[in-house]
Scaffold this active site. Sequence first.
Site: not given
Length: 538
Positions: A104, A206, A271, A333-334
Amino acid sequence: MAEPDSDAAPWWRGAVIYQIYPRSFLDSNGDGIGDLAGITSKLDYVASLGVDAIWLSPFFASPMKDFGYDVSDYRAVDPIFGTLEEFDRLVTRAHELDLRVIIDQVYAHTSDAHAWFQESRSDRLNDKSDWYVWADPTPDGTPPNNWLAVFYGPCWTWDGRRGQYYLHNFLPSQPNLNVHNPAVQKALFDTARFWLRRGVDGFRLDAINFAMHDRSLADNPPVMVTNAVFNRPFDFQHHLHNQSQPELVPFIEKLAKVMREFGPDRFTVAEVGGEQALAEMKLYTEGQVRLNTSYSFDFLYVAQLSPKLVLNALSKWPGGKDEGWPSWAFSNHDAPRVVTRWGGPQAGASCAKMLLTLLMCLRGNVFLYQGEELGLAQADIPFERLRDPEAIANWPATLGRDGARTPMPWENKLPYAGFSDAEPWLPIPSGHIAAAVSEQDGEADSVLAIARELIALRRSSPLLRAGSFQPLDLPPPLLGFDRGGETGVLRCLFNLTDKIQDCALLASGKLLFAIGPVDLDKKSLGGLTACILEMPQE
Ligand code: BGC
């Protein structure tokens, strides 16, 4: 690493990328939190899945207010996770196993503990005074405009030292960088070079469309939908000015150039969420000089799976000239884990297998989130154990992020499912322990076995990795599409409900892969079934 074949498509086109959330993968030092050495010790397992690459969520120095997405030093490993030497060992081992390593990069904001912000906030004259987004209050002392932050509250926090507000699109402890500033851009590119030199194969960028704001600071317009029920204040606005500015494109092109300094094989995935996500995803990836792919939110928060959802999302990427390349994920993970979100609280292995088949049949890259290969359900975390600020702020209106971040269950018989010797930072649900790797490994019909089979099938099939996508006209709840190319056509059929369905399209084709009862003679698909048929050449 195997040498790339120069005539073949780039390694990442159609790849399966396995997302690792370092905090929750494996704890090697008994503090209840996963770490880099833990990940390295499990890379053989990851390689056994047959995936092309891993994506590591942040492991950089951070106060962990947003669990690593608040970076206080872009070039340091947080001591919770280990050391730079341990990171280098992880990369070496991954490459030995033919796994690429994607990390990331969080360029839209830093932590407020970052030295750049400490200097920037100290007064209005320092060298980094313009590295963040500072603005004077309005005459009545309120923030400069109406922008609202993603998690909660306004986008602006007052800083007494500067006597000004600073911008943050997420937590107040995540000040937005002023990426318009060329000095900031240079610092970010140098960060990228630092990791590329250490051998990483690519970056996930990100929240990249939050990296630039409209410098006129114009108000965002309200959404104004009658009877709309919004969970978060953020959803009341059209985000025209706090994010997604046109100047992002030249920034992205410069970043892509930095990637090319390291050869043709380094990879970028952006993203991109928000109302204009599709247009932005295309903009950031079109042609040869921007990013390789962008990561779609089409499936991540949607409450219900339908044929329309899938066909609409995929049809927007027909593969025209200069068109970029999409990336898909069902879980991360979100977002709440997909088996529970689409299958309901009782969903089991059949649902997980059907969804894995669907994911592996999509045109684009696919991202598989740790535990998805085990069919893990969303964990139900009691309020008092919640750790994530977003989950806490929006509880119980949303299925929070902590429920998707619980530790990996490795060993059914060991304390804490073999994740750690100590109490883990989040509890591991009993249902996850029953689905541990130790219980599924070697079991022919387990979700894990099917995941491996599907990934192998995709890896060996240029049609599944990169073939064209052609929707089939079927009555819901049947979903179907063809993946085609010079070598033939694969027909992918799914029954999204648990009731048996007639499917006339089962008339022709050779069964290559099936989940659940598929009856070619009776032309019926059992509940929650999926199959891939090899179609006769015309
Ligand atoms: C990450 C989140 C994070 C946010 C702010 C994202 O989209 O995936 O986990 O909270 O960016 O950095």
